[in-house]
Design an enzyme around this catalytic site. Structure first.
Site, mmCIF file in Angstrom:
data_model
loop_
_atom_site.group_PDB
_atom_site.id
_atom_site.type_symbol
_atom_site.label_atom_id
_atom_site.label_comp_id
_atom_site.label_asym_id
_atom_site.label_seq_id
_atom_site.Cartn_x
_atom_site.Cartn_y
_atom_site.Cartn_z
ATOM 1 N N HIS A 168 0.849 -1.195 0.000
ATOM 2 C CA HIS A 168 0.000 0.000 0.000
ATOM 3 C C HIS A 168 0.885 1.245 0.000
ATOM 4 O O HIS A 168 0.668 2.156 -0.795
ATOM 5 C CB HIS A 168 -0.934 0.016 1.208
ATOM 6 C CG HIS A 168 -1.895 1.158 1.165
ATOM 7 N ND1 HIS A 168 -2.247 1.886 2.268
ATOM 8 C CD2 HIS A 168 -2.567 1.723 0.121
ATOM 9 C CE1 HIS A 168 -3.098 2.840 1.921
ATOM 10 N NE2 HIS A 168 -3.306 2.768 0.625
ATOM 11 N N HIS A 173 7.402 0.961 14.805
ATOM 12 C CA HIS A 173 6.628 -0.176 15.296
ATOM 13 C C HIS A 173 5.401 -0.465 14.432
ATOM 14 O O HIS A 173 4.379 -0.952 14.928
ATOM 15 C CB HIS A 173 6.239 0.015 16.758
ATOM 16 C CG HIS A 173 5.890 -1.256 17.468
ATOM 17 N ND1 HIS A 173 6.625 -2.414 17.358
ATOM 18 C CD2 HIS A 173 4.855 -1.576 18.305
ATOM 19 C CE1 HIS A 173 6.088 -3.362 18.098
ATOM 20 N NE2 HIS A 173 5.001 -2.881 18.676
ATOM 21 N N HIS A 182 0.613 3.400 19.259
ATOM 22 C CA HIS A 182 1.025 2.244 18.472
ATOM 23 C C HIS A 182 0.752 2.475 16.975
ATOM 24 O O HIS A 182 -0.244 3.119 16.612
ATOM 25 C CB HIS A 182 0.267 0.997 18.930
ATOM 26 C CG HIS A 182 1.073 0.073 19.778
ATOM 27 N ND1 HIS A 182 1.468 0.406 21.056
ATOM 28 C CD2 HIS A 182 1.574 -1.172 19.543
ATOM 29 C CE1 HIS A 182 2.164 -0.597 21.571
ATOM 30 N NE2 HIS A 182 2.248 -1.569 20.666
ATOM 31 N N SER A 201 -2.807 2.972 22.280
ATOM 32 C CA SER A 201 -3.343 2.405 21.043
ATOM 33 C C SER A 201 -4.004 3.484 20.203
ATOM 34 O O SER A 201 -4.662 4.380 20.749
ATOM 35 C CB SER A 201 -4.368 1.322 21.368
ATOM 36 O OG SER A 201 -5.027 0.888 20.185
ATOM 37 N N GLU A 260 9.370 -1.695 24.694
ATOM 38 C CA GLU A 260 8.154 -0.900 24.605
ATOM 39 C C GLU A 260 7.763 -0.484 26.010
ATOM 40 O O GLU A 260 7.366 -1.309 26.817
ATOM 41 C CB GLU A 260 7.026 -1.706 23.964
ATOM 42 C CG GLU A 260 7.395 -2.343 22.640
ATOM 43 C CD GLU A 260 6.192 -2.980 21.950
ATOM 44 O OE1 GLU A 260 5.091 -2.388 21.993
ATOM 45 O OE2 GLU A 260 6.361 -4.059 21.374
ATOM 46 N N TYR A 293 8.139 -5.836 26.139
ATOM 47 C CA TYR A 293 7.516 -4.705 26.834
ATOM 48 C C TYR A 293 8.251 -4.365 28.124
ATOM 49 O O TYR A 293 9.074 -5.139 28.623
ATOM 50 C CB TYR A 293 6.054 -5.028 27.136
ATOM 51 C CG TYR A 293 5.148 -4.785 25.951
ATOM 52 C CD1 TYR A 293 4.246 -3.731 25.944
ATOM 53 C CD2 TYR A 293 5.211 -5.601 24.816
ATOM 54 C CE1 TYR A 293 3.427 -3.487 24.860
ATOM 55 C CE2 TYR A 293 4.406 -5.377 23.726
ATOM 56 C CZ TYR A 293 3.500 -4.319 23.747
ATOM 57 O OH TYR A 293 2.704 -4.086 22.658
ATOM 58 N N ASP A 321 4.123 3.155 -6.332
ATOM 59 C CA ASP A 321 3.643 2.281 -5.258
ATOM 60 C C ASP A 321 3.974 2.806 -3.868
ATOM 61 O O ASP A 321 3.695 2.142 -2.867
ATOM 62 C CB ASP A 321 4.157 0.851 -5.441
ATOM 63 C CG ASP A 321 5.677 0.733 -5.357
ATOM 64 O OD1 ASP A 321 6.350 1.679 -4.905
ATOM 65 O OD2 ASP A 321 6.203 -0.329 -5.743
ATOM 66 N N ASP A 333 2.681 5.802 -3.065
ATOM 67 C CA ASP A 333 1.629 6.796 -2.864
ATOM 68 C C ASP A 333 0.399 6.185 -2.208
ATOM 69 O O ASP A 333 0.067 5.005 -2.413
ATOM 70 C CB ASP A 333 1.237 7.426 -4.204
ATOM 71 C CG ASP A 333 2.250 8.462 -4.653
ATOM 72 O OD1 ASP A 333 2.327 9.522 -4.010
ATOM 73 O OD2 ASP A 333 2.984 8.206 -5.624
ATOM 74 N N THR A 388 -2.439 4.518 -4.459
ATOM 75 C CA THR A 388 -2.241 3.281 -5.223
ATOM 76 C C THR A 388 -2.199 2.058 -4.308
ATOM 77 O O THR A 388 -1.863 2.157 -3.118
ATOM 78 C CB THR A 388 -0.934 3.319 -6.027
ATOM 79 O OG1 THR A 388 0.171 3.360 -5.115
ATOM 80 C CG2 THR A 388 -0.891 4.512 -6.968
#
Length: 679
Positions: free
Chosen positions: A72, A133, A241, A293, A452, A488, A617, A619, A622
């Site tokens: 993506h 991450h 996250h 999150s 983390e 963590y 690819d 962007d 697209t």
């Protein structure tokens, strides 16, 4: 205009040649004066770290079935080099990478390549590598077994992409060094994170909780890079996250932080990633995000909408908007020197002094162990339903753990009340000797930690370091996911809840106090201008994880009766803005050539000078989907969602691929769609 835009109004000159020469001389004098006031040498660089986009297990959610099927958005490494102008040897490189983690093997390989090219200029002492991450990237780049289990072992193609891209980003930043100034700004962002471990957070003392009234860390910190008074780059730290994309996603992406950087660089300032000079570089770095999150509804891929891709864009845009505001407000000049301290700590057996434990006694950390609540997963990324968070909820492992604790009081002191699932330390599946790093950039201090950290844990680390340095805690930023990775890090109080984060705090209840103690040592050394003890050698870490269980590409053949690059499904003849053009090509396995600094696809518009590329690819508009057809044949689907501001005219889609023959030879090919109109 600020924000990296290099365009400005052209001055109108009057008064003939004499006035022109006077104006030119005045301009040179002003430029020289400005240059003299610039305190630092600053460099920026971007590298392509996109790993294998097909059949590579993804890193983060530990789902065996989550394997890459395309792209993506490409993953990037963004490097910044800081040096004192009067003493350029005093320098640091800070890198933010669109990756799940930075593993020690990647760091060592990067440092080896830098040493080969630059000698001692860059090394473990002054290179800080951090990860955003993202859970939407390919994995298999660790040398420790635990992190390669769900990726079917070590993935050399993805490992090489990360190492090469990070190295190139630093080298480009080094070559970009020029006089400049730094400014810092701090603000708050309250609608891009939620606490996913509230019960554990509530166990902390009221004085700590009061620092976070909404149980989130809203702090957003921006470091502005200036040349000639103009912004040419920025690093932003904010804790959330990079998990807006759910475990159902199989397309490579930098997630919300990757989009924030893309938004600023590409959409706002027009950066061309395939060109030499980026013009403006914006890194969105991670901080103490263990319990933060972006899934505001605390379900995978939800909040503020039910569309995970829309959420990625929205949460990313909120981080960008807050950072862009800080860029405009950054009035506090950064002054002072560049400094750094690095050491290694054996987290499996560190004695923690009573001044850090908080209970009046000294304690020890312990060999790494994962709790049953680790297997349960977090609220917005749950694991198998037969595991649950919390103590007493996993009877089988609870019974075993109680027996272990009765047999070993020392183990109980270090790991209880954890219900032990896997003793990964004694199995040699994780590192035990970990790097810690403290970096000074004038009046800003970065705590580079390979875990983390929860928001209260981050607060305690910042306060510990600030006290030793004699500065405000707001001058200290926790740079998480740095230089290596070991799960963590919760406060002892949060650990007792044994939520997912506590179950994944591998070295036991006293892990955070151990880090506070060791960072206090580095900070005291920095304050006293003395060297720090290097600690144990990381060569003592087990590295049994380079086993490759998944074979590479054997060979490719096109679908029967077709040729590589042939169009199987053509686009429509006409699209309106907002529509999606779709083309299917006969292709080959994309892992044959990762096209780093290039692209598997181009969307082009016809102009008076020929075909001009408007998207690739990397962007947001697209998507590149790969699918296997049969045993050795492949298809690629390219889709382009036409932006609202797309120019009217003729367009086409181009696909670049590479096919592997039975002999092992790899041959490039290109396919081109028919033309279609937009407007």
């Amino acid at each position: 205009m600020d924000g990296g835009n290099t365009l400005g109004r052209r001055p109108v000159l009057r008064g003939g040649l004499g006035a022109l020469l006077t104006a030119a001389a005045a301009g040179r004098t002003a430029a020289a004066s400005e240059s003299e006031r610039e305190r630092y040498l600053l460099g920026r660089g971007i590298g392509d770290v996109t790993g294998q986009p097909a059949e590579n297990g993804m890193m983060g959610y530990a789902r065996l079935e989550q394997r890459t099927t395309g792209i993506h958005q490409r993953q990037r490494a963004r490097a910044f080099v800081f040096a004192e102008r009067i003493a350029p040897e005093r320098r640091v490189a800070v890198v933010t990478v669109d990756a799940g983690m930075i593993f020690g093997a990647v760091r060592r390989a990067v440092l080896e390549r830098l040493a080969h090219a630059h000698g001692t200029r860059y090394g473990e002492h002054n290179v800080l590598l951090t990860a955003t991450h993202t859970h939407a990237g390919p994995g298999g780049f660790s040398c420790h077994t635990l992190y390669n289990v769900t990726t079917l072992g070590f993935q050399p193609g993805t490992f090489e992409a990360l190492v090469a891209g990070i190295t190139e980003s630093i080298e480009r930043a080094d070559a970009d060094l020029a006089p400049g100034n730094l400014r810092v700004a701090r603000g708050e962002l309250t609608n891009a994170s939620v606490n996913r471990s509230r019960a554990a957070f509530e166990r902390n003392p009221a004085a700590d909780r009061s620092h976070f009234p909404d149980a989130t860390d809203p702090a957003t910190v921006l470091l502005r890079f200036e040349r000639g008074g103009r912004a040419v780059g920025a690093i932003n730290w904010f804790a959330t996250h990079a998990t807006s994309l759910s475990p159902d996603n199989t397309l490579i992406s930098g997630d919300n932080k990757g989009y924030a950087a893309y938004r600023w660089e590409r959409e706002i300032t027009g950066v061309d990633y395939r060109a030499g000079d980026p013009g403006f570089v914006a890194a969105f770095a991670q901080s103490n995000a263990a319990d933060m999150s972006p899934n505001l509804e605390l379900r995978p891929g939800t909040g503020p909408t039910d569309d995970e891709f829309a959420n990625t864009r929205i949460i990313g845009d909120r981080q960008y908007t807050a950072a862009a505001r800080l860029l405009r407000e950054a009035n506090t000049a950064v002054e002072g020197g560049i400094d750094h301290r690095t050491s290694y700590v054996d987290m499996s057996d560190t004695v923690v002094g009573q001044e850090f434990t908080g209970d009046g006694s000294s304690h020890r950390t312990c060999a790494a162990a994962l709790g049953a609540s680790f297997a349960a997963g977090a609220e917005d990324g749950p694991g198998p339903s037969f595991f649950e968070e919390g103590t007493g909820n996993n009877p089988f492992f609870g019974t075993i753990s109680r027996a272990l604790y009765r047999a070993s009081p020392r183990l109980r002191d270090r790991q209880a009340p954890k219900e032990i699932l896997l003793p990964v330390g004694s199995m040699g599946w994780v590192p035990r000797i970990l790097p810690i790093q403290l970096v000074r950039i004038g009046t800003l201090y970065l705590v580079g930690i390979p875990q983390e950290v929860s928001i209260v844990g981050g607060l305690r680390l910042r306060r510990t370091v600030a006290a030793e340095l004699g500065v405000e805690s707001t001058d200290v930023v926790v740079a998480g996911y740095a230089n290596d990775y070991a799960g963590y890090l919760t406060t002892p109080e949060e650990y007792d809840q044994q939520a997912y984060e506590g179950g994944h705090t591998m070295f036991g209840r006293w892990s955070l106090p151990a880090y506070q103690q060791e960072f206090a040592r580095l900070a005291a050394d920095m304050a006293a201008d003395r060297d720090s003890e290097p600690g144990p050698s990381p060569a003592g870490n087990p590295e049994g994880g380079r086993v490759r269980l998944q074979p590479g590409v054997v060979f490719d053949s096109p679908p029967v009766g077709r040729e590589f690059g042939e169009v199987l499904e053509q686009p429509q003849e006409h699209y309106r803005r907002g529509g999606t053009a779709r083309v299917v090509f006969a292709s080959a396995h994309p892992n044959n050539d990762l096209h780093r600094d290039g692209s598997y696809l181009l969307v082009q518009r016809r102009s008076a000078d020929g075909w001009v590329t408007v998207a690739d690819d990397g962007d947001w508009s697209t998507r590149f989907h790969w699918a296997r057809r049969g045993v050795t044949a492949s298809t690629v689907t390219v889709s382009w969602t036409i932006p609202p501001d797309a120019a009217e005219g003729e367009y086409r889609v181009v696909h670049h691929g590479a096919a592997k023959a039975v002999t092992g030879a790899i041959t490039a090919f290109t396919g081109t769609s028919r033309k279609f109109r937009v407007g």
